[in-house]
Write a protein that holds these residues in place. Sequence first.
Motif, PDB file in Angstrom:
ATOM      1  N   ARG A 101      20.146  49.911  76.895  1.00 57.68           N
ATOM      2  CA  ARG A 101      19.165  50.441  77.857  1.00 57.68           C
ATOM      3  C   ARG A 101      18.448  49.255  78.487  1.00 57.68           C
ATOM      4  N   ALA A 102      18.629  49.076  79.777  1.00 62.88           N
ATOM      5  CA  ALA A 102      17.968  47.967  80.475  1.00 62.88           C
ATOM      6  C   ALA A 102      18.009  48.247  81.964  1.00 62.88           C
ATOM      7  N   ASP A 103      17.060  47.695  82.664  1.00 69.10           N
ATOM      8  CA  ASP A 103      17.024  47.779  84.125  1.00 69.10           C
ATOM      9  C   ASP A 103      17.124  49.220  84.621  1.00 69.10           C
ATOM     10  N   GLY A 104      16.519  50.138  83.880  1.00 69.19           N
ATOM     11  CA  GLY A 104      16.521  51.529  84.307  1.00 69.19           C
ATOM     12  C   GLY A 104      17.850  52.234  84.115  1.00 69.19           C
ATOM     13  N   MET A 105      18.734  51.655  83.250  1.00 68.18           N
ATOM     14  CA  MET A 105      20.061  52.271  83.059  1.00 68.18           C
ATOM     15  C   MET A 105      20.434  52.316  81.578  1.00 68.18           C
ATOM     16  N   VAL A 106      21.322  53.248  81.237  1.00 71.72           N
ATOM     17  CA  VAL A 106      21.967  53.236  79.921  1.00 71.72           C
ATOM     18  C   VAL A 106      23.424  52.879  80.172  1.00 71.72           C
ATOM     19  N   ALA A 107      23.914  51.811  79.543  1.00 69.65           N
ATOM     20  CA  ALA A 107      25.276  51.364  79.832  1.00 69.65           C
ATOM     21  C   ALA A 107      26.028  51.028  78.549  1.00 69.65           C
ATOM     22  N   GLY A 108      27.325  51.263  78.542  1.00 65.81           N
ATOM     23  CA  GLY A 108      28.176  50.902  77.410  1.00 65.81           C
ATOM     24  C   GLY A 108      29.496  50.380  77.944  1.00 65.81           C
ATOM     25  N   ALA A 109      30.050  49.356  77.296  1.00 61.87           N
ATOM     26  CA  ALA A 109      31.311  48.777  77.772  1.00 61.87           C
ATOM     27  C   ALA A 109      32.470  49.708  77.458  1.00 61.87           C
ATOM     28  N   ILE A 110      33.400  49.844  78.381  1.00 55.50           N
ATOM     29  CA  ILE A 110      34.615  50.626  78.131  1.00 55.50           C
ATOM     30  C   ILE A 110      35.685  49.721  77.538  1.00 55.50           C
ATOM     31  N   GLY A 111      35.772  48.482  78.009  1.00 54.48           N
ATOM     32  CA  GLY A 111      36.869  47.595  77.595  1.00 54.48           C
ATOM     33  C   GLY A 111      38.045  47.806  78.530  1.00 54.48           C
ATOM     34  N   ASP A 112      38.897  46.787  78.654  1.00 58.25           N
ATOM     35  CA  ASP A 112      39.991  46.931  79.607  1.00 58.25           C
ATOM     36  C   ASP A 112      41.361  46.677  79.002  1.00 58.25           C
ATOM     37  N   ASP A 113      41.472  46.608  77.682  1.00 58.73           N
ATOM     38  CA  ASP A 113      42.810  46.408  77.115  1.00 58.73           C
ATOM     39  C   ASP A 113      43.172  47.557  76.197  1.00 58.73           C
ATOM     40  N   TRP A 114      44.474  47.824  76.111  1.00 59.05           N
ATOM     41  CA  TRP A 114      44.953  48.950  75.314  1.00 59.05           C
ATOM     42  C   TRP A 114      45.099  48.597  73.850  1.00 59.05           C
ATOM     43  N   PHE A 115      45.019  47.289  73.558  1.00 56.70           N
ATOM     44  CA  PHE A 115      45.405  46.833  72.223  1.00 56.70           C
ATOM     45  C   PHE A 115      44.277  46.990  71.200  1.00 56.70           C
ATOM     46  N   SER A 116      43.106  46.440  71.548  1.00 60.65           N
ATOM     47  CA  SER A 116      42.045  46.394  70.539  1.00 60.65           C
ATOM     48  C   SER A 116      41.589  47.775  70.049  1.00 60.65           C
ATOM     49  N   PRO A 117      41.560  48.828  70.889  1.00 60.49           N
ATOM     50  CA  PRO A 117      41.109  50.112  70.332  1.00 60.49           C
ATOM     51  C   PRO A 117      42.029  50.629  69.223  1.00 60.49           C
ATOM     52  N   PHE A 118      43.275  50.139  69.197  1.00 64.45           N
ATOM     53  CA  PHE A 118      44.241  50.700  68.246  1.00 64.45           C
ATOM     54  C   PHE A 118      44.676  49.707  67.156  1.00 64.45           C
ATOM     55  N   LEU A 119      43.954  48.583  67.017  1.00 61.18           N
ATOM     56  CA  LEU A 119      44.401  47.576  66.037  1.00 61.18           C
ATOM     57  C   LEU A 119      44.524  48.146  64.630  1.00 61.18           C
ATOM     58  N   ASP A 120      43.495  48.851  64.178  1.00 56.37           N
ATOM     59  CA  ASP A 120      43.548  49.440  62.829  1.00 56.37           C
ATOM     60  C   ASP A 120      44.643  50.490  62.749  1.00 56.37           C
ATOM     61  N   THR A 121      44.823  51.201  63.862  1.00 49.88           N
ATOM     62  CA  THR A 121      45.820  52.267  63.900  1.00 49.88           C
ATOM     63  C   THR A 121      47.217  51.710  63.620  1.00 49.88           C
ATOM     64  N   TYR A 122      47.545  50.568  64.241  1.00 50.50           N
ATOM     65  CA  TYR A 122      48.871  49.967  64.029  1.00 50.50           C
ATOM     66  C   TYR A 122      49.051  49.549  62.566  1.00 50.50           C
ATOM     67  N   ARG A 123      47.966  49.155  61.929  1.00 54.02           N
ATOM     68  CA  ARG A 123      48.042  48.758  60.522  1.00 54.02           C
ATOM     69  C   ARG A 123      48.369  49.981  59.637  1.00 54.02           C
ATOM     70  N   VAL A 124      47.682  51.094  59.924  1.00 52.76           N
ATOM     71  CA  VAL A 124      47.932  52.322  59.153  1.00 52.76           C
ATOM     72  C   VAL A 124      49.365  52.805  59.414  1.00 52.76           C
ATOM     73  N   GLU A 125      49.807  52.646  60.662  1.00 55.48           N
ATOM     74  CA  GLU A 125      51.186  53.035  61.009  1.00 55.48           C
ATOM     75  C   GLU A 125      52.184  52.234  60.172  1.00 55.48           C
ATOM     76  N   MET A 126      51.974  50.930  60.067  1.00 54.74           N
ATOM     77  CA  MET A 126      52.903  50.094  59.298  1.00 54.74           C
ATOM     78  C   MET A 126      52.854  50.456  57.817  1.00 54.74           C
ATOM     79  N   ARG A 127      51.651  50.752  57.301  1.00 52.88           N
ATOM     80  CA  ARG A 127      51.536  51.142  55.890  1.00 52.88           C
ATOM     81  C   ARG A 127      52.383  52.396  55.627  1.00 52.88           C
ATOM     82  N   ASP A 128      52.284  53.344  56.542  1.00 54.56           N
ATOM     83  CA  ASP A 128      53.021  54.591  56.371  1.00 54.56           C
ATOM     84  C   ASP A 128      54.532  54.339  56.442  1.00 54.56           C
ATOM     85  N   PHE A 129      54.949  53.473  57.375  1.00 57.03           N
ATOM     86  CA  PHE A 129      56.376  53.157  57.497  1.00 57.03           C
ATOM     87  C   PHE A 129      56.883  52.513  56.202  1.00 57.03           C
ATOM     88  N   LEU A 130      56.140  51.563  55.661  1.00 55.26           N
ATOM     89  CA  LEU A 130      56.598  50.865  54.450  1.00 55.26           C
ATOM     90  C   LEU A 130      56.608  51.808  53.249  1.00 55.26           C
TER      91      LEU A 130
END
Length: 275
Positions: free
Chosen positions: A244-273
Motif C-alpha cells: 500500500r503506497a501512493d494511494g494504491m494497493v499493488a502486488g507483483a504478478i511476475g512474468d515467468d512461467w517457471f518460478s510459480p511451479f518450482l516446487d510443483t516440478y519437485r513433487v512431480e519428480m518425487r511421484d515419478f521416482l
Amino acid sequence: MTRVGVIGVGGMGACHARHVVDLAGAELAWVADPDEGAGQALADELGCEWVAEGMDRIDEADALVIACPDRFHHRYVMAGLERGVPILAEKPLTVELADAREIVDTEVALGRRLIQLGFMRVYDERHTQVADALEHLGAAQHIRCVHRNTNDGSRTVPQMLVESIIHDIHTVRWLGDDEVVSVATSVIAGGAGTRMIIATCRLASGAVAVLEFDDIATGYEVSVEVTAERGNVVAAEPLRALVRADGMVAGAIGDDWFSPFLDTYRVEMRDFLDS
Ligand SMILES: NC(=O)c1ccc[n+]([C@@H]2O[C@H](COP(=O)([O-])OP(=O)(O)OC[C@H]3O[C@@H](n4cnc5c(N)ncnc54)[C@H](O)[C@@H]3O)[C@@H](O)[C@H]2O)c1
C-alpha cells in the motif's frame, strides 16, 4: 537405486536433473544434449556424465526423463518403450497425432503403464485444492481457465495450442473428470500476430469449459474456477506481498512461467521416482 538418464538439458531438463540429484532413491546416470557447453556444464554441476546422444545410453538407465524439443519426443519415447523403461516425458507427447497414436498403441500392447506426461498441475497445490474441493461439491458444470503468458506475439495458433493451452485442456479433462467432445475456438489478433485464443469446450457430461489464453500478456498467470453441482471453487491467488503506497494497493504478478511451479516440478519428480 534408480539410475535416471535425462535427455535435453534446457530449462526443464536441468530442473528435472537437479531434482533427481536432490531426491532420495535415485541417481543421475547421465545427461544427454547435443549442446556440449550446456550438457557438460550441467554434468559438472551434478557430478554425472554428459553424452551428446542419449539414444545410445538408454540401456544404462532404469528411468528416462525426456525434456528435449517437442519434435524429438517421439523417437526417444519409442526407444524407451522398446526397452521397457519408465519415462517422464515432457508435454506434448508428440507434435503429430499419428506419432502419439503409435506411442499409445505400443504402450497398450506392452500391457503396462510406462509413460508419465509432464502435466504437472496435478502436483500444484493451488490446483489440488480445487480438485479436493470438488470431491465435496459434486460434478463440475462450468470450468473457467485463464492462462496468461508473456511471449512476443510471434507464435502460431498451433504452437500456442500444442505448447501452452495443452495444459489447460489437461486441467479441464482432470477437473471435469470427463472427455471433451466438442470445441469452438475464437482467435483474436494482436501485437505481431495472435494475441488470444478463447476455446469453449463441451464435455461428454454436458459440462462446459471456457479457456482464455493470452500469449502476450504483461504478466504470467494461471487460474481456474469451477462451478459444480453444490458450489463453486476458485484456485487461491499465489502468495504475494500487497504493497500500500501512493494511494494504491499493488502486488507483483511476475512474468515467468517457471518460478510459480518450482516446487510443483519437485513433487512431480518425487511421484515419478516412487511409481
Ligand atoms: N511441463 C511444463 O511445465 C513445461 C514447461 C516448459 C517446457 N516444457 C517442455 O519441456 C521440453 C523442453 O523445453 P525447454 O523449455 O527446457 O526447452 P529448451 O530450449 O530450454 O531446452 C531444450 C534442450 O534440448 C536440447 N536438444 C535439442 N535437440 C536435442 C536432441 N535431439 N536430444 C537431446 N537434447 C536435445 C537443446 O540443446 C536444449 O538444451 C519441451 O518439450 C517443452 O514443451 C514443459
